[in-house]
Design a protein around this motif. Structure first.
Motif, PDB file in Angstrom:
ATOM      1  N   VAL A   8     -43.434  40.516 -14.745  1.00  0.00           N
ATOM      2  CA  VAL A   8     -44.523  41.490 -14.873  1.00  0.00           C
ATOM      3  C   VAL A   8     -44.536  41.948 -16.328  1.00  0.00           C
ATOM      4  N   ILE A   9     -45.720  41.910 -16.924  1.00  0.00           N
ATOM      5  CA  ILE A   9     -45.858  42.303 -18.325  1.00  0.00           C
ATOM      6  C   ILE A   9     -46.955  43.354 -18.448  1.00  0.00           C
ATOM      7  N   ILE A  10     -46.637  44.427 -19.139  1.00  0.00           N
ATOM      8  CA  ILE A  10     -47.652  45.415 -19.503  1.00  0.00           C
ATOM      9  C   ILE A  10     -47.747  45.370 -21.022  1.00  0.00           C
ATOM     10  N   LYS A  58     -47.160  39.741 -24.693  1.00  0.00           N
ATOM     11  CA  LYS A  58     -48.484  39.309 -24.246  1.00  0.00           C
ATOM     12  C   LYS A  58     -48.441  38.914 -22.778  1.00  0.00           C
ATOM     13  N   ASP A  59     -49.523  39.228 -22.068  1.00  0.00           N
ATOM     14  CA  ASP A  59     -49.632  38.908 -20.640  1.00  0.00           C
ATOM     15  C   ASP A  59     -50.621  37.758 -20.462  1.00  0.00           C
ATOM     16  N   ASP A  68     -49.416  31.179 -20.931  1.00  0.00           N
ATOM     17  CA  ASP A  68     -48.512  30.574 -21.913  1.00  0.00           C
ATOM     18  C   ASP A  68     -47.392  31.525 -22.308  1.00  0.00           C
ATOM     19  N   ALA A  69     -47.741  32.806 -22.464  1.00  0.00           N
ATOM     20  CA  ALA A  69     -46.732  33.808 -22.827  1.00  0.00           C
ATOM     21  C   ALA A  69     -45.691  33.946 -21.720  1.00  0.00           C
ATOM     22  N   LYS A  70     -46.154  33.999 -20.469  1.00  0.00           N
ATOM     23  CA  LYS A  70     -45.216  34.129 -19.345  1.00  0.00           C
ATOM     24  C   LYS A  70     -44.293  32.919 -19.268  1.00  0.00           C
ATOM     25  N   ILE A 126     -40.795  47.369 -12.110  1.00  0.00           N
ATOM     26  CA  ILE A 126     -39.512  46.822 -11.663  1.00  0.00           C
ATOM     27  C   ILE A 126     -39.583  46.450 -10.189  1.00  0.00           C
ATOM     28  N   ARG A 127     -40.105  47.337  -9.358  1.00  0.00           N
ATOM     29  CA  ARG A 127     -40.187  47.052  -7.915  1.00  0.00           C
ATOM     30  C   ARG A 127     -41.149  45.901  -7.620  1.00  0.00           C
ATOM     31  N   ILE A 128     -42.272  45.853  -8.339  1.00  0.00           N
ATOM     32  CA  ILE A 128     -43.216  44.754  -8.132  1.00  0.00           C
ATOM     33  C   ILE A 128     -42.575  43.429  -8.526  1.00  0.00           C
ATOM     34  N   SER A 129     -41.861  43.398  -9.630  1.00  0.00           N
ATOM     35  CA  SER A 129     -41.167  42.184 -10.050  1.00  0.00           C
ATOM     36  C   SER A 129     -40.118  41.778  -9.016  1.00  0.00           C
TER      37      SER A 129
END
Length: 128
Positions: A37-39, A94-95, A98-100, A27-30
């Motif tokens: 941000v995707i994990i 997915k990270d 295209d997914a983002k 959350i903070r990085i985003s």
């Protein structure tokens, strides 16, 4: 600044706020970068020898995927909210480029509505 609010208030936040407020939390990085941000696999990330994101050893991690999407102010492009979505299925999110792009297009619909509602509350004087 730190995370002060979550919604819905009736929903239990599994991760303690001090962990969410860590500089390396998703959350903070985003919020800092203004980027999604995707994990793909939270459990794998937590057990990695050098995790990219904060690891809360005292919090039991369920398997799953996580997306953190920043919502920016239309006035100054500062991040004012971050939508965090957890799915209990690993690799559901997915990270990749295209997914983002897909998630960003989808989440923009929600972010537009959230900013509209927030601005209406500001106009009514309900929010500082």
């Amino acid at each position: 600044s730190s995370i002060k609010f979550f919604f819905p208030r009736s929903a239990e936040v599994r991760t303690p706020l001090e962990i969410l407020n860590n500089d390396n939390s998703c959350i903070r990085i985003s919020a800092k970068t203004g980027k999604i941000v995707i994990i793909e696999d939270v459990e794998h990330e937590q057990n990695a020898s050098k995790p990219r994101y904060v690891v809360a050893n005292d919090v039991e991690t369920k398997p799953g995927s996580l997306i953190c999407f920043p919502i920016k102010s239309g006035v100054n492009q500062k991040v004012v909210f971050v939508i965090s979505i957890f799915c209990e299925t690993p690799k559901k999110f997915k990270d990749g480029k295209d997914a983002k792009k897909y998630y960003t297009g989808l989440m923009k619909q929600f972010s537009t509505r959230i900013m509209l509602e927030h601005n209406l509350l500001v106009l009514k004087g309900a929010v500082n």
